[in-house]
Design a protein around this motif. Sequence first.
Motif, short mmCIF file in Angstrom:
data_model
loop_
_atom_site.label_atom_id
_atom_site.label_comp_id
_atom_site.label_asym_id
_atom_site.label_seq_id
_atom_site.Cartn_x
_atom_site.Cartn_y
_atom_site.Cartn_z
N ILE A 144 -38.63 11.27 7.32
CA ILE A 144 -39.82 11.35 6.33
C ILE A 144 -40.77 12.52 6.77
CG2 ILE A 144 -41.97 9.93 5.85
CD1 ILE A 144 -39.38 8.03 7.81
N ASP A 145 -40.96 13.18 5.70
CA ASP A 145 -41.30 14.54 5.80
C ASP A 145 -42.65 14.65 4.74
OD1 ASP A 145 -42.44 17.25 5.81
OD2 ASP A 145 -40.25 18.10 5.54
N VAL A 146 -43.84 14.59 5.65
CA VAL A 146 -45.09 14.41 4.59
C VAL A 146 -45.95 15.79 4.58
CG1 VAL A 146 -47.12 12.86 4.27
CG2 VAL A 146 -45.13 12.41 5.79
N GLY A 147 -45.98 16.31 3.32
CA GLY A 147 -46.66 17.50 3.16
C GLY A 147 -47.10 17.55 1.85
N SER A 148 -46.86 18.56 1.16
CA SER A 148 -47.42 18.54 -0.47
C SER A 148 -46.87 17.48 -1.14
CB SER A 148 -47.02 20.01 -1.08
OG SER A 148 -47.59 21.21 -0.28
N ALA A 149 -45.26 17.26 -1.02
CA ALA A 149 -44.75 15.89 -1.36
C ALA A 149 -44.25 15.21 0.02
CB ALA A 149 -43.65 16.35 -2.27
N MET A 150 -44.15 14.02 -0.37
CA MET A 150 -43.53 13.25 0.70
C MET A 150 -42.10 12.82 0.58
SD MET A 150 -44.54 9.41 2.58
CE MET A 150 -44.41 8.48 0.96
N THR A 151 -41.19 13.41 1.24
CA THR A 151 -39.77 13.04 1.26
C THR A 151 -39.27 11.96 2.21
OG1 THR A 151 -39.14 14.85 2.51
CG2 THR A 151 -39.39 15.30 0.11
N VAL A 152 -38.22 11.19 1.76
CA VAL A 152 -37.76 10.28 2.68
C VAL A 152 -36.33 10.28 2.37
CG1 VAL A 152 -37.63 7.80 3.23
CG2 VAL A 152 -39.84 8.72 2.49
N ASP A 153 -35.72 10.82 3.44
CA ASP A 153 -34.17 11.14 3.10
C ASP A 153 -33.17 10.51 4.37
OD1 ASP A 153 -34.26 12.81 0.94
OD2 ASP A 153 -35.19 14.20 2.15
N ALA A 154 -32.05 10.09 4.13
CA ALA A 154 -31.12 9.59 4.82
C ALA A 154 -29.93 10.64 5.27
CB ALA A 154 -30.38 8.33 4.26
N VAL A 155 -29.45 10.74 6.47
CA VAL A 155 -28.38 11.52 6.87
C VAL A 155 -27.59 10.91 8.17
CG1 VAL A 155 -30.10 12.52 8.74
CG2 VAL A 155 -28.01 13.78 7.80
N VAL A 156 -26.52 10.94 8.10
CA VAL A 156 -25.52 10.49 8.82
C VAL A 156 -24.75 11.57 9.88
CG1 VAL A 156 -25.38 7.96 7.93
CG2 VAL A 156 -23.61 9.89 7.28
N ALA A 157 -24.37 11.25 11.08
CA ALA A 157 -23.80 12.35 11.67
C ALA A 157 -22.24 12.44 11.38
CB ALA A 157 -23.89 12.08 13.10
N GLY A 158 -21.57 13.68 11.46
CA GLY A 158 -20.26 13.81 11.36
C GLY A 158 -19.57 13.43 12.49
N ASP A 159 -17.98 13.61 12.29
CA ASP A 159 -17.12 13.19 13.60
C ASP A 159 -17.07 14.34 14.44
OD1 ASP A 159 -15.23 12.31 15.37
OD2 ASP A 159 -14.02 11.56 13.71
N PRO A 160 -17.67 14.23 15.53
CA PRO A 160 -17.49 15.31 16.56
C PRO A 160 -16.08 15.82 16.76
CG PRO A 160 -18.16 13.45 17.81
CD PRO A 160 -18.25 13.18 16.24
N ASP A 161 -15.14 14.99 16.69
CA ASP A 161 -13.72 15.28 16.94
C ASP A 161 -13.12 15.88 15.77
OD1 ASP A 161 -14.19 14.49 19.52
OD2 ASP A 161 -13.67 12.56 18.87
N ALA A 162 -13.61 15.91 14.61
CA ALA A 162 -12.96 16.43 13.33
C ALA A 162 -13.54 17.75 12.87
CB ALA A 162 -13.15 15.27 12.33
#
Length: 284
Positions: A144-162
């Motif tokens: 959640i990034d709150v500035g001029s706009a508020m963005t709410v985003d989803a991120v998932v980690a990659g495979d560290p072995d790939a």
Amino acid sequence: MKANRHPAALTADLGNSALKLAAWRPLERGAIGAAHPAARATLEHGKGDDPGRLVEGLAAFLDQAAASGAAVQVAALSSVAGPERTAPLVETLSAVLKTRGVELYCGPDHGLANLCDEPHTVGADRLFAARGALELLGRGCVVIDVGSAMTVDAVVAGDPDATEPRGRFLGGAIAPGPWLLAQALATGGAQLKLIEPRAGVPALGQVTGAALESGVVHGLRGAAFELARRVGAEAGLADSVRVVTGGARGLLLDPEPFWTGDLREDPDLVLRGVLAALLERVGA
């Protein structure tokens, strides 16, 4: 063979009205997530601003950073501004850094797979905040990034072995930030005044100004909670950490956090993401 320590770095983020800077001391490898900037600054930078003032501000910041153990060796800029503001800044920043033997990298690769339907429309700040969150936590989360706009985003980690990107950016939501909400009420209502959003206002406003403050602040907090909940659920991150950042994040944190689950605060999230991308770009 790569060195055991990353070089001292400058990261810069140009937003709608200001340039945010962070200088980072040389870091041990793998320490980006736990690092704290040696120096921070926010320089006002709008269209038509005096470039001489910007040069002075940049030079003073670099001197401050060096005195704090971060004599900058590499630098990167991320920008969500248009070319009419970004291009002159790049020229000025490059010139200042060149006098110190430092090369500027513009928009380094964030290292994420962008899974949005129109990836070219996603703002760089959202992507670097997501990368910064992965560096901070090492696992998927909702940002959640709150500035001029508020963005709410989803991120998932990659495979560290790939051999794949560092993570996957799934998308999210964009809502008005507190000042846009306040301005919309002031311009859209015939007798409504412009208020300054502030944390801790009561919900029960007993005069019009107080009612406006309540609507903006508590409305923002309610929107943040619902978006953080729904985005997380739809992304398969219902029980994950929520990470909050941005210049107006205090409205979500004071006097009590808006989120009742696992919550982290990081004022440097976007610049942390830029740092990770920069150090990968230079192979450091």
